[in-house]
Design a protein around this motif. Sequence first.
Motif, PDB file in Angstrom:
ATOM      1  N   GLY A 128      15.201  11.020   8.941  1.00 13.47           N
ATOM      2  CA  GLY A 128      16.274  11.971   8.649  1.00 13.47           C
ATOM      3  C   GLY A 128      15.942  13.326   9.245  1.00 13.47           C
ATOM      4  O   GLY A 128      15.633  13.435  10.429  1.00 13.47           O
ATOM      5  N   THR A 129      15.982  14.374   8.417  1.00 18.51           N
ATOM      6  CA  THR A 129      15.670  15.722   8.890  1.00 18.51           C
ATOM      7  C   THR A 129      14.219  16.119   8.591  1.00 18.51           C
ATOM      8  O   THR A 129      13.864  17.286   8.710  1.00 18.51           O
ATOM      9  N   SER A 130      13.404  15.147   8.215  1.00 15.31           N
ATOM     10  CA  SER A 130      12.003  15.417   7.874  1.00 15.31           C
ATOM     11  C   SER A 130      11.073  14.864   8.950  1.00 15.31           C
ATOM     12  O   SER A 130      11.399  13.892   9.629  1.00 15.31           O
ATOM     13  N   VAL A 131       9.929  15.509   9.085  1.00 15.04           N
ATOM     14  CA  VAL A 131       8.867  15.007   9.959  1.00 15.04           C
ATOM     15  C   VAL A 131       7.596  14.910   9.128  1.00 15.04           C
ATOM     16  O   VAL A 131       7.423  15.611   8.132  1.00 15.04           O
ATOM     17  N   GLY A 132       6.709  14.031   9.553  1.00 11.95           N
ATOM     18  CA  GLY A 132       5.465  13.859   8.824  1.00 11.95           C
ATOM     19  C   GLY A 132       4.312  13.572   9.765  1.00 11.95           C
ATOM     20  O   GLY A 132       4.508  13.307  10.957  1.00 11.95           O
ATOM     21  N   LYS A 133       3.131  13.616   9.201  1.00 17.86           N
ATOM     22  CA  LYS A 133       1.924  13.299   9.962  1.00 17.86           C
ATOM     23  C   LYS A 133       0.924  12.680   8.997  1.00 17.86           C
ATOM     24  O   LYS A 133       0.726  13.170   7.888  1.00 17.86           O
ATOM     25  N   ILE A 134       0.313  11.582   9.412  1.00 16.51           N
ATOM     26  CA  ILE A 134      -0.757  10.953   8.643  1.00 16.51           C
ATOM     27  C   ILE A 134      -1.968  10.859   9.554  1.00 16.51           C
ATOM     28  O   ILE A 134      -1.868  10.356  10.672  1.00 16.51           O
ATOM     29  N   GLU A 135      -3.098  11.359   9.074  1.00 17.41           N
ATOM     30  CA  GLU A 135      -4.371  11.260   9.799  1.00 17.41           C
ATOM     31  C   GLU A 135      -5.348  10.470   8.939  1.00 17.41           C
ATOM     32  O   GLU A 135      -5.478  10.735   7.745  1.00 17.41           O
ATOM     33  N   VAL A 136      -6.036   9.522   9.549  1.00 19.39           N
ATOM     34  CA  VAL A 136      -7.099   8.784   8.868  1.00 19.39           C
ATOM     35  C   VAL A 136      -8.334   8.907   9.756  1.00 19.39           C
ATOM     36  O   VAL A 136      -8.269   8.592  10.947  1.00 19.39           O
ATOM     37  N   LYS A 137      -9.427   9.410   9.172  1.00 21.68           N
ATOM     38  CA  LYS A 137     -10.670   9.603   9.932  1.00 21.68           C
ATOM     39  C   LYS A 137     -11.776   8.731   9.365  1.00 21.68           C
ATOM     40  O   LYS A 137     -11.961   8.665   8.149  1.00 21.68           O
ATOM     41  N   GLN A 138     -12.499   8.107  10.278  1.00 22.18           N
ATOM     42  CA  GLN A 138     -13.613   7.235   9.892  1.00 22.18           C
ATOM     43  C   GLN A 138     -14.853   8.097   9.684  1.00 22.18           C
ATOM     44  O   GLN A 138     -15.699   8.227  10.548  1.00 22.18           O
ATOM     45  N   THR A 139     -14.921   8.691   8.520  1.00 18.19           N
ATOM     46  CA  THR A 139     -16.083   9.471   8.104  1.00 18.19           C
ATOM     47  C   THR A 139     -16.665   8.767   6.889  1.00 18.19           C
ATOM     48  O   THR A 139     -16.151   7.760   6.457  1.00 18.19           O
ATOM     49  N   VAL A 140     -17.716   9.292   6.344  1.00 19.20           N
ATOM     50  CA  VAL A 140     -18.280   8.713   5.114  1.00 19.20           C
ATOM     51  C   VAL A 140     -18.153   9.773   4.032  1.00 19.20           C
ATOM     52  O   VAL A 140     -18.860  10.769   4.072  1.00 19.20           O
ATOM     53  N   PRO A 141     -17.229   9.624   3.107  1.00 20.31           N
ATOM     54  CA  PRO A 141     -16.215   8.586   2.972  1.00 20.31           C
ATOM     55  C   PRO A 141     -15.055   8.817   3.945  1.00 20.31           C
ATOM     56  O   PRO A 141     -14.938   9.885   4.548  1.00 20.31           O
ATOM     57  N   VAL A 142     -14.174   7.819   4.072  1.00 21.73           N
ATOM     58  CA  VAL A 142     -12.990   7.920   4.918  1.00 21.73           C
ATOM     59  C   VAL A 142     -12.120   9.057   4.394  1.00 21.73           C
ATOM     60  O   VAL A 142     -11.964   9.224   3.176  1.00 21.73           O
ATOM     61  N   THR A 143     -11.558   9.878   5.299  1.00 19.76           N
ATOM     62  CA  THR A 143     -10.671  10.961   4.871  1.00 19.76           C
ATOM     63  C   THR A 143      -9.236  10.657   5.314  1.00 19.76           C
ATOM     64  O   THR A 143      -9.009  10.083   6.377  1.00 19.76           O
ATOM     65  N   ILE A 144      -8.308  11.057   4.471  1.00 20.33           N
ATOM     66  CA  ILE A 144      -6.879  10.821   4.695  1.00 20.33           C
ATOM     67  C   ILE A 144      -6.177  12.162   4.511  1.00 20.33           C
ATOM     68  O   ILE A 144      -6.431  12.867   3.530  1.00 20.33           O
ATOM     69  N   LYS A 145      -5.303  12.522   5.454  1.00 25.49           N
ATOM     70  CA  LYS A 145      -4.529  13.756   5.321  1.00 25.49           C
ATOM     71  C   LYS A 145      -3.078  13.435   5.645  1.00 25.49           C
ATOM     72  O   LYS A 145      -2.791  12.785   6.649  1.00 25.49           O
ATOM     73  N   ILE A 146      -2.182  13.884   4.768  1.00 27.53           N
ATOM     74  CA  ILE A 146      -0.747  13.653   4.956  1.00 27.53           C
ATOM     75  C   ILE A 146      -0.027  14.995   4.890  1.00 27.53           C
ATOM     76  O   ILE A 146      -0.306  15.801   4.008  1.00 27.53           O
TER      77      ILE A 146
END
Length: 151
Positions: A128-146
Motif C-alpha cells: 500500500g502506502t507503507s514501506v518496510g525493511k527487515i535485516e537479519v545478521k548472522q552474529t552471536v546471537p542473531v540480530t533482527i531489525k525491522i
Amino acid sequence: MKRSLVLVLVGGIMLSVGCSREQPAPPPSTAAASVPAAAPAPAATPVPAAAAESVAEFPDYPGAVRITSGQRAETEHGFTRKSEASWTSADPYGTVVAYYQKAIADRGWTITATESKAAEIEWRLAKGTSVGKIEVKQTVPVTIKIERSDR
C-alpha cells in the motif's frame, strides 16, 4: 517506672537498629536500551513485550529478546510515522531468515529489493502506502531489525 523506661529504651534500640539496615536496591529499569550494531546483544536490557510496541504487521520472532522499540513522526520523503524494533535470537541464522521470508509473504508485503551478503540479508518491502525493511545478521546471537514507514 523502671519497667516502662526499660521498655522504651529496648524499643528505641530495636527501632534504630531496624532503620539503619540497608534497603535492597530497586529492580533494574525495563526501559528500552539503545544498542549500537557492534555492541554485544546480551548486555542490552530486554524490553518486555507488554511494555513496547511491535512494528505493525511484522511479527516478533518467537523466543527472541527485544532490545529496542519505538515510533516517531517521520517527515522525510512524505512519510508521517516510522516504527522500528530490534531483537536478538539464539536460533540459527537460517531458521530466522526462513521465518521472516514466510512472514513477508503471509502478510502480503512485496519485496522490492534484496541485499544478501555472507552473514547478512536485508529485504526492502512495500505494501500500500507503507514501506518496510527487515535485516537479519548472522552474529552471536542473531540480530533482527525491522523498520516501517507509513504515509
